[in-house]
Design a protein around this motif. Structure first.
Motif, mmCIF file in Angstrom:
data_model
loop_
_atom_site.group_PDB
_atom_site.id
_atom_site.type_symbol
_atom_site.label_atom_id
_atom_site.label_comp_id
_atom_site.label_asym_id
_atom_site.label_seq_id
_atom_site.Cartn_x
_atom_site.Cartn_y
_atom_site.Cartn_z
ATOM 1 N N GLN A 148 -59.780 -19.217 -46.932
ATOM 2 C CA GLN A 148 -60.848 -20.370 -47.293
ATOM 3 C C GLN A 148 -62.336 -20.015 -47.585
ATOM 4 O O GLN A 148 -62.533 -19.425 -48.613
ATOM 5 N N LYS A 149 -62.249 -18.863 -47.128
ATOM 6 C CA LYS A 149 -63.459 -18.212 -47.593
ATOM 7 C C LYS A 149 -63.592 -17.581 -48.702
ATOM 8 O O LYS A 149 -64.336 -17.608 -49.216
ATOM 9 N N LEU A 150 -62.504 -16.920 -48.270
ATOM 10 C CA LEU A 150 -62.663 -15.843 -49.971
ATOM 11 C C LEU A 150 -62.227 -17.030 -50.685
ATOM 12 O O LEU A 150 -62.607 -16.604 -52.042
ATOM 13 N N LEU A 151 -62.311 -18.326 -50.908
ATOM 14 C CA LEU A 151 -62.149 -19.091 -51.886
ATOM 15 C C LEU A 151 -63.389 -20.199 -52.735
ATOM 16 O O LEU A 151 -62.549 -21.272 -53.041
ATOM 17 N N VAL A 152 -63.993 -19.694 -51.590
ATOM 18 C CA VAL A 152 -65.228 -21.188 -51.570
ATOM 19 C C VAL A 152 -65.726 -20.502 -52.876
ATOM 20 O O VAL A 152 -66.666 -21.871 -53.126
ATOM 21 N N GLY A 215 -69.452 -37.937 -49.432
ATOM 22 C CA GLY A 215 -70.483 -36.520 -49.332
ATOM 23 C C GLY A 215 -70.615 -35.273 -48.690
ATOM 24 O O GLY A 215 -71.404 -34.597 -48.572
ATOM 25 N N GLU A 216 -70.250 -36.258 -47.080
ATOM 26 C CA GLU A 216 -71.023 -35.584 -45.981
ATOM 27 C C GLU A 216 -69.609 -34.204 -45.340
ATOM 28 O O GLU A 216 -70.294 -33.595 -45.415
ATOM 29 N N ILE A 217 -68.649 -34.169 -46.421
ATOM 30 C CA ILE A 217 -68.156 -32.994 -46.354
ATOM 31 C C ILE A 217 -67.264 -32.346 -47.693
ATOM 32 O O ILE A 217 -66.803 -33.714 -47.936
ATOM 33 N N PRO A 218 -67.311 -31.709 -47.802
ATOM 34 C CA PRO A 218 -66.917 -31.345 -49.262
ATOM 35 C C PRO A 218 -65.535 -30.779 -49.205
ATOM 36 O O PRO A 218 -64.761 -30.734 -48.186
ATOM 37 N N GLU A 219 -64.714 -30.737 -50.626
ATOM 38 C CA GLU A 219 -63.218 -30.811 -50.704
ATOM 39 C C GLU A 219 -63.748 -29.398 -50.928
ATOM 40 O O GLU A 219 -64.550 -28.085 -51.437
ATOM 41 N N ARG A 220 -62.377 -28.717 -50.361
ATOM 42 C CA ARG A 220 -62.677 -27.062 -50.094
ATOM 43 C C ARG A 220 -61.278 -26.856 -50.903
ATOM 44 O O ARG A 220 -59.984 -27.513 -51.131
ATOM 45 N N ILE A 221 -60.430 -25.706 -51.118
ATOM 46 C CA ILE A 221 -59.402 -25.052 -51.156
ATOM 47 C C ILE A 221 -58.936 -24.688 -50.386
ATOM 48 O O ILE A 221 -59.472 -24.225 -49.262
ATOM 49 N N ALA A 222 -57.370 -25.689 -49.758
ATOM 50 C CA ALA A 222 -56.828 -25.452 -48.571
ATOM 51 C C ALA A 222 -55.738 -24.815 -48.302
ATOM 52 O O ALA A 222 -55.159 -24.927 -49.637
ATOM 53 N N HIS A 223 -55.488 -24.626 -47.206
ATOM 54 C CA HIS A 223 -53.613 -23.792 -47.319
ATOM 55 C C HIS A 223 -52.561 -25.031 -47.141
ATOM 56 O O HIS A 223 -51.636 -24.829 -48.015
ATOM 57 N N GLN A 224 -52.928 -26.204 -46.516
ATOM 58 C CA GLN A 224 -52.185 -27.342 -46.324
ATOM 59 C C GLN A 224 -51.069 -27.067 -45.533
ATOM 60 O O GLN A 224 -50.157 -27.692 -45.249
ATOM 61 N N ASP A 225 -49.971 -25.394 -45.243
ATOM 62 C CA ASP A 225 -49.299 -25.391 -44.278
ATOM 63 C C ASP A 225 -49.546 -24.460 -43.796
ATOM 64 O O ASP A 225 -48.230 -23.561 -43.464
ATOM 65 N N ASP A 247 -47.626 -21.790 -52.147
ATOM 66 C CA ASP A 247 -47.381 -22.985 -52.606
ATOM 67 C C ASP A 247 -48.065 -24.178 -52.971
ATOM 68 O O ASP A 247 -48.842 -24.802 -53.396
ATOM 69 N N THR A 248 -48.583 -24.241 -51.206
ATOM 70 C CA THR A 248 -49.280 -25.801 -51.259
ATOM 71 C C THR A 248 -50.863 -25.566 -50.782
ATOM 72 O O THR A 248 -51.971 -26.398 -50.868
ATOM 73 N N SER A 249 -51.629 -24.233 -51.072
ATOM 74 C CA SER A 249 -52.912 -23.991 -52.131
ATOM 75 C C SER A 249 -53.512 -25.206 -52.865
ATOM 76 O O SER A 249 -52.768 -24.808 -53.518
ATOM 77 N N MET A 250 -54.718 -26.063 -52.025
ATOM 78 C CA MET A 250 -55.112 -26.920 -53.494
ATOM 79 C C MET A 250 -56.568 -27.584 -52.711
ATOM 80 O O MET A 250 -56.654 -27.134 -51.686
ATOM 81 N N PRO A 251 -57.024 -28.275 -54.215
ATOM 82 C CA PRO A 251 -57.667 -29.247 -53.089
ATOM 83 C C PRO A 251 -57.460 -30.115 -52.242
ATOM 84 O O PRO A 251 -56.698 -30.465 -52.040
ATOM 85 N N GLY A 252 -58.477 -29.711 -50.838
ATOM 86 C CA GLY A 252 -58.566 -30.682 -50.136
ATOM 87 C C GLY A 252 -59.173 -30.792 -49.310
ATOM 88 O O GLY A 252 -60.594 -30.595 -49.372
#
Length: 371
Positions: A148-152, A215-225, A247-252
């Protein structure tokens, strides 16, 4: 071990589409995944055998394979560039690397419309299907935090949602309500306890979504699996070095990833265990996950995300149990089953884990606050 000759796909012809040096030797099915078709392909390069991963994207599950592959290519490229810029050792082992086709594309589409990709094989590392130690939990969580840190700061706009609303728990609840109202198999009367369990926790389904909307937490790219076997652990150092299955890495939300780690890594029981006395939220594994994840993700998580880390374990477990019960009410259409009440057994296992998490929530909150 079966080889490429036993496959319904012409793997040598597919392998020939990618810019891999050397002579194709053979390929065989690889890994424990159930969604995509994955092969380990062996090439002879100057009398040295070199391995690659060749994989077919399941376009039945992923309706937009081109968008999915665009996501994967962006993630791989940005992650590698950032690792190199940060002078990370073994950068090519710390992120997946796509091998382009001979025409320079990031994927190949065959005559039947199947999407194929080729990765460098990451040697001297493997994934584990069953968690064995707290150190494995720590390393997996640290690796997902690093991912996640790499993708912020990934450029190029929002990623494609490869499965829309994948972890939208509110919509999962609404789908459950529809299935309950329809009751197409007349099963609702026999699962009143499980139905009431969900209804009593309806408000939980909106906590993360409401925090994002405010807006209390941001949307981030998450792996989701975030199962343990989606992290490769170095054979020698035992470090979690590379996150796979993008494959499920996407906004979340970052919370989706941590919550699913808690769901999949803290209980010793199988997902379909019928003896619920075996289900437990082992605090030592939660502690390892929290310490590992915060050691890498702590640099970018905000205060609200940190606060909700323990709750996310409950939320993702509740969501999964709700999906199993929904499928049971629908007649077992989505998840594969091997016995009449298989999905119901899965649901009950998840709900017992929710109860175990609720019983220890105060201690979980105190631990995270102390890190």
């Amino acid at each position: 071990m079966s080889s490429a000759k036993d496959s319904k796909y012409n793997i040598p012809a597919i392998a020939a589409q990618f810019a891999v040096y050397g002579d194709f030797v053979d390929a065989f099915p690889y890994g424990s995944g159930h969604i995509n078709d994955t092969f380990c392909a062996v090439f002879d390069q100057g009398a040295t055998r070199v391995r690659y991963i060749i994989q077919r994207v399941n376009s039945y599950i992923f309706k937009n394979p081109q968008g999915l592959m665009e996501n994967v290519a962006r993630i791989c490229r940005h992650s590698f560039d950032k690792l190199k810029a940060n002078k990370a050792p073994d950068a090519s082992r710390r992120t997946l690397t796509l091998i382009p086709t001979k025409t320079g594309a990031d994927w190949y589409v065959d005559a039947e419309g199947n999407y194929w990709r080729c990765y460098i094989f990451i040697e001297r590392a493997r994934g584990y299907d069953v968690i064995e130690t707290t150190e494995q939990a720590f390393q997996a969580a640290r690796a997902f935090g690093n991912f996640q840190k790499l993708l912020v700061d990934i450029p190029g706009g929002r990623l494609v949602e490869t499965i829309p609303d994948f972890h939208n728990t509110r919509k999962r609840f609404e789908t459950f309500q529809k299935s309950l109202a329809a009751d197409v198999k007349n099963r609702a009367a026999g699962v009143k306890k499980e139905i009431d369990f969900i209804l009593a926790r309806e408000k939980d389904c909106s906590v993360v979504l409401d925090a994002m909307a405010k807006g209390e937490i941001p949307e981030r790219i998450a792996h989701q699996d975030t199962k343990l076997n989606n992290v490769l652990i170095d054979d020698y150092t035992l470090e979690g070095i590379c996150v796979i299955d993008l494959d499920t890495s996407m906004p979340g939300s970052a919370l989706y990833d941590f919550g699913d780690m808690v769901r999949t890594s803290t209980s010793p029981a199988k997902e379909d265990e019928v003896d619920l006395s075996k289900v437990a939220m082992q605090f030592k594994f939660f502690e390892a996950l929290a310490k590992g994840y915060i050691s890498s993700a702590g640099d970018f998580l905000n205060a609200k995300e940190r606060e909700l880390l323990p709750f996310s374990g409950k939320l993702l477990t509740l969501e999964c149990g709700m999906r199993f019960l929904t499928d049971y009410l629908d007649g077992d259409l989505y998840f594969k089953t091997t016995r009449p009440e298989h999905n119901l057994d899965r649901c009950r296992t998840q709900f017992r884990l929710v109860e175990c998490i609720e019983e220890q929530m105060d201690a979980m909150n105190a631990l995270v606050a102390s890190l």
